[in-house]
Design a protein around this motif. Structure first.
Motif, PDB file in Angstrom:
ATOM      1  N   HIS A 251     -39.903  26.586  32.436  1.00  0.00           N
ATOM      2  CA  HIS A 251     -40.376  27.501  31.393  1.00  0.00           C
ATOM      3  C   HIS A 251     -41.858  27.835  31.579  1.00  0.00           C
ATOM      4  CE1 HIS A 251     -36.630  26.757  29.261  1.00  0.00           C
ATOM      5  NE2 HIS A 251     -36.850  25.460  29.368  1.00  0.00           N
ATOM      6  N   ASN A 252     -42.199  29.080  31.300  1.00  0.00           N
ATOM      7  CA  ASN A 252     -43.600  29.495  31.336  1.00  0.00           C
ATOM      8  C   ASN A 252     -44.303  29.009  30.063  1.00  0.00           C
ATOM      9  OD1 ASN A 252     -43.160  30.894  33.768  1.00  0.00           O
ATOM     10  ND2 ASN A 252     -42.325  32.619  32.625  1.00  0.00           N
ATOM     11  N   LEU A 253     -45.600  28.672  30.186  1.00  0.00           N
ATOM     12  CA  LEU A 253     -46.318  27.999  29.108  1.00  0.00           C
ATOM     13  C   LEU A 253     -47.696  28.624  28.905  1.00  0.00           C
ATOM     14  CD1 LEU A 253     -46.644  25.549  27.122  1.00  0.00           C
ATOM     15  CD2 LEU A 253     -47.449  24.228  29.101  1.00  0.00           C
ATOM     16  N   LEU A 254     -48.053  28.834  27.640  1.00  0.00           N
ATOM     17  CA  LEU A 254     -49.395  29.299  27.287  1.00  0.00           C
ATOM     18  C   LEU A 254     -50.115  28.210  26.516  1.00  0.00           C
ATOM     19  CD1 LEU A 254     -51.599  31.461  27.035  1.00  0.00           C
ATOM     20  CD2 LEU A 254     -50.401  32.349  25.011  1.00  0.00           C
ATOM     21  N   LEU A 255     -51.285  27.795  27.022  1.00  0.00           N
ATOM     22  CA  LEU A 255     -52.116  26.781  26.384  1.00  0.00           C
ATOM     23  C   LEU A 255     -53.264  27.480  25.662  1.00  0.00           C
ATOM     24  CD1 LEU A 255     -52.347  24.347  29.442  1.00  0.00           C
ATOM     25  CD2 LEU A 255     -50.785  24.166  27.502  1.00  0.00           C
ATOM     26  N   ILE A 256     -53.400  27.220  24.379  1.00  0.00           N
ATOM     27  CA  ILE A 256     -54.430  27.875  23.571  1.00  0.00           C
ATOM     28  C   ILE A 256     -55.332  26.805  22.958  1.00  0.00           C
ATOM     29  CG2 ILE A 256     -54.856  29.454  21.649  1.00  0.00           C
ATOM     30  CD1 ILE A 256     -51.932  30.387  21.990  1.00  0.00           C
ATOM     31  N   GLY A 257     -56.626  26.963  23.135  1.00  0.00           N
ATOM     32  CA  GLY A 257     -57.523  25.977  22.568  1.00  0.00           C
ATOM     33  C   GLY A 257     -58.965  26.218  22.938  1.00  0.00           C
ATOM     34  N   PRO A 258     -59.867  25.474  22.346  1.00  0.00           N
ATOM     35  CA  PRO A 258     -61.307  25.657  22.610  1.00  0.00           C
ATOM     36  C   PRO A 258     -61.659  25.248  24.030  1.00  0.00           C
ATOM     37  CG  PRO A 258     -60.928  23.701  21.257  1.00  0.00           C
ATOM     38  CD  PRO A 258     -59.609  24.408  21.350  1.00  0.00           C
ATOM     39  N   PRO A 259     -62.785  25.726  24.518  1.00  0.00           N
ATOM     40  CA  PRO A 259     -63.193  25.386  25.888  1.00  0.00           C
ATOM     41  C   PRO A 259     -63.492  23.899  26.035  1.00  0.00           C
ATOM     42  CG  PRO A 259     -64.956  26.544  24.743  1.00  0.00           C
ATOM     43  CD  PRO A 259     -63.761  26.623  23.853  1.00  0.00           C
ATOM     44  N   MET A 423     -43.095  29.311  25.958  1.00  0.00           N
ATOM     45  CA  MET A 423     -43.665  28.330  25.034  1.00  0.00           C
ATOM     46  C   MET A 423     -45.165  28.546  24.876  1.00  0.00           C
ATOM     47  SD  MET A 423     -41.758  25.059  26.781  1.00  0.00           S
ATOM     48  CE  MET A 423     -42.532  23.882  25.691  1.00  0.00           C
ATOM     49  N   GLN A 424     -45.634  28.290  23.672  1.00  0.00           N
ATOM     50  CA  GLN A 424     -47.068  28.321  23.394  1.00  0.00           C
ATOM     51  C   GLN A 424     -47.438  27.050  22.642  1.00  0.00           C
ATOM     52  OE1 GLN A 424     -48.240  31.932  21.407  1.00  0.00           O
ATOM     53  NE2 GLN A 424     -47.021  33.229  22.748  1.00  0.00           N
ATOM     54  N   VAL A 425     -48.573  26.472  22.999  1.00  0.00           N
ATOM     55  CA  VAL A 425     -48.988  25.232  22.343  1.00  0.00           C
ATOM     56  C   VAL A 425     -50.505  25.258  22.153  1.00  0.00           C
ATOM     57  CG1 VAL A 425     -49.253  23.957  24.514  1.00  0.00           C
ATOM     58  CG2 VAL A 425     -48.833  22.709  22.391  1.00  0.00           C
ATOM     59  N   GLU A 426     -50.928  24.729  21.021  1.00  0.00           N
ATOM     60  CA  GLU A 426     -52.353  24.678  20.707  1.00  0.00           C
ATOM     61  C   GLU A 426     -52.920  23.330  21.114  1.00  0.00           C
ATOM     62  OE1 GLU A 426     -55.328  25.835  17.016  1.00  0.00           O
ATOM     63  OE2 GLU A 426     -53.230  25.349  16.611  1.00  0.00           O
TER      64      GLU A 426
END
Length: 546
Positions: A251-259, A423-426
């Motif tokens: 599955h392709n994944l997007l990671l979202i979060g501060p630097p 999928m996306q995860v913070e």
């Protein structure tokens, strides 16, 4: 008078010999690369006209058969090498034809067979007997000083050769060619390595033997970056769980979060929990990296799953591949069977991101130019990372962005591309305790075992199909492979109805839930699998709407 008749007789004999050259047929086999595929090219030649006086090779030789610029320029390089060996200029005009006629011939792979057949057609070298001339495939670039230089893609050329043929290749390419002997139907092939044009000329004169390098055991060295162990990543429990699910089901994944909170570190570690490469996959990746000219030494084998981190300034051509006459693989192909990591996703050019839709969906990429079209494999797991806003700290107190800036920043990513990210995860900021916690090495092998067990279940599920893993189940076939328990199906319907997600997103939710069931060793998708999948597939999309 007697002396005059003798001179006249010598001139007649010379004329007879030259005219005899016009009746001879000359054929050799060369090899070249087109895309990632090797081709055997028949190089034909014959003398077509006796010249009144010797002409430079560049003027005496003509090439037909869709020869590109580099192939035509080879005549100049070859003639310079002939000068070094004091080879006389030809007394006949020579026509060379390259077959198959419909294949565009480019690059420097054909330098060596061109040089030898020019010498045969001019009468300088004897022909091999017809019974054996097809037993050789010649490959190599010739330098001005007669040196034979390494060329990319010889493994693919070796694969295209017949099992009983001998490959004459540049020294420094022989061990790569030898990889082909690992195939059961190629154990009788032979590989000879040459360093100079003089060695090959002497072989065709019958004055030298070429040794088969496969007579001795050849050792191969692994190449590739060893992935970071998962135990080195501090905190981020939920993001780690998402990473394991992504790898287990493709599955392709997007990671979202501060630097600075480990997005790129997590992505790099993901390659280390993917199933180990099979022997066939190692050969396939080695062919790709050889064709791209990225194998800096002979006898190396790509032994680790690729991890390709692409900078946001990369062009569409850098991502997909391209070139004028020789189409080189791009990052999507270099990441084949591994991880393609795009950091700072919103900063990528719009056209570059839109171009990713084809390989993400189909697992391959087709590149078309005026004269050539090539299709490359591109079955990778896409891992993308982004800050939630330009400053990186939205919606925290440290954020300096207004709502409009946040929306504009997040809006740089097209909806169709987001729809192809399962999928996306913070990722949260680490606590003080997490920052100073001890690392624990050795987690990656344990996680890899879990992933491998899940992939084994998928291999059995998709036996007899071309589907490699859960994420690749095509639209319209979800019900064929996703088995729900009674309670699981009812809950799945409720989640879909409540969240009002699209049909495409509904399919992705089912596929992620199936991967969670595989990780649990369950034959059916149950309520907990649906809930956990929804938290990454449905709930993940809420991250960008805060």
């Amino acid at each position: 008078m007697g002396k005059s008749r003798q001179v006249s007789g010598q001139g007649h004999d010379e004329q007879v010999k030259l005219e005899d050259l016009l009746r001879r047929d000359h054929s050799l086999n060369g090899g070249m690369l087109f895309g990632l595929r090797g081709f055997i090219v028949e190089v034909q030649a014959r003398g077509v006209q006796v010249l009144r006086k010797p002409k430079p090779w560049r003027e005496a030789v003509d090439i037909s058969g869709m020869a590109g610029v580099a192939v035509r320029e080879a005549i100049s390089r070859i003639s310079a090498a002939f000068t070094k060996y004091a080879i006389p200029e030809p007394r006949v005009a020579i026509q060379i034809n390259l077959t198959p006629a419909g294949l565009w011939k480019q690059g420097t792979w054909l330098d060596l067979p061109l040089a030898i057949i020019m010498l045969q057609a001019s009468g300088y070298l004897p022909d091999l007997p017809e019974t054996v001339e097809g037993d050789f495939v010649l490959v190599g670039e010739i330098g001005l000083h007669g040196e034979i230089r390494r060329v990319p893609g010889v493994l693919s050329i070796a694969d295209a050769a017949r099992p009983e043929q001998t490959l004459i290749v540049p020294a420094g390419n022989e061990r790569e060619c030898a990889l082909i002997a690992a195939k059961s139907d190629r154990r009788r092939c032979r590989v000879a390595a040459v360093s100079t044009l003089e060695e090959v000329i002497d072989f065709f004169k019958g004055q030298r033997k070429l040794e088969n390098v496969l007579r001795e055991e050849i050792r191969f060295e692994p190449v590739g970056d060893k992935p970071l162990d998962f135990g080195r990543i501090k905190g981020q429990k939920r993001a780690k769980e998402a990473a394991v699910i992504a790898v287990a089901g493709g599955h392709n994944l997007l990671l979202i979060g501060p630097p600075g909170e480990g997005k790129s570190t997590l992505a790099r570690a993901m390659a280390g929990i993917m199933p180990r490469l099979t022997a066939e996959e190692k050969v396939e990746l080695t062919r790709i990296y050889s064709a791209a000219g990225l194998l800096n030494a002979d006898g190396v084998v790509v032994s680790y799953r690729p991890f390709r981190a692409v900078h946001h300034t990369a062009s569409k051509q850098a991502l997909l591949g391209g070139g004028a006459e020789v189409i080189r693989p791009g990052e999507v192909t270099l990441a084949h069977l591994g991880i393609l990591f795009l950091d700072e996703l919103p900063e990528f050019r719009r056209d570059a991101l839109e171009a990713l839709r084809e390989p993400v969906e189909s697992g391959e990429v087709t590149i078309s130019r005026a004269k050539v079209t090539a299709t490359y494999p591109a079955r990778f797991t896409l891992v993308a990372a982004m800050n939630p806003c330009p400053c990186g700290y939205y919606p925290g107190e440290s954020c300096t962005c207004n709502v409009q800036k946040v929306k504009s920043y997040q809006g740089k990513i097209s909806g169709p591309l987001l729809d192809r990210i399962d999928m996306q995860v913070e990722m949260e900021s680490l606590s003080l305790e997490e920052r100073f916690s001890e690392v624990t090495d050795g987690q990656s092998p344990r996680l890899r075992q879990q992933v491998q067990a899940a992939r084994d279940r998928q291999s059995r599920r998709f036996a007899g199909t071309s589907i490699p893993y859960n994420a690749a189940i095509p639209a319209g076939h979800i019900q064929d492979f996703c088995r729900f328990s009674t309670a699981g199906l009812e809950h799945f319907k409720q989640v879909v109805g409540d969240s009002k997600i699209s049909t495409r997103l509904t399919d992705r939710l089912a596929k992620v839930a199936l991967t969670l069931a595989d990780l649990d060793g369950a034959d059916e998708i149950d309520v907990p699998h649906v809930d956990r999948a929804a938290s990454f597939v449905v709930g993940g999309r809420e991250i960008l709407r805060k």
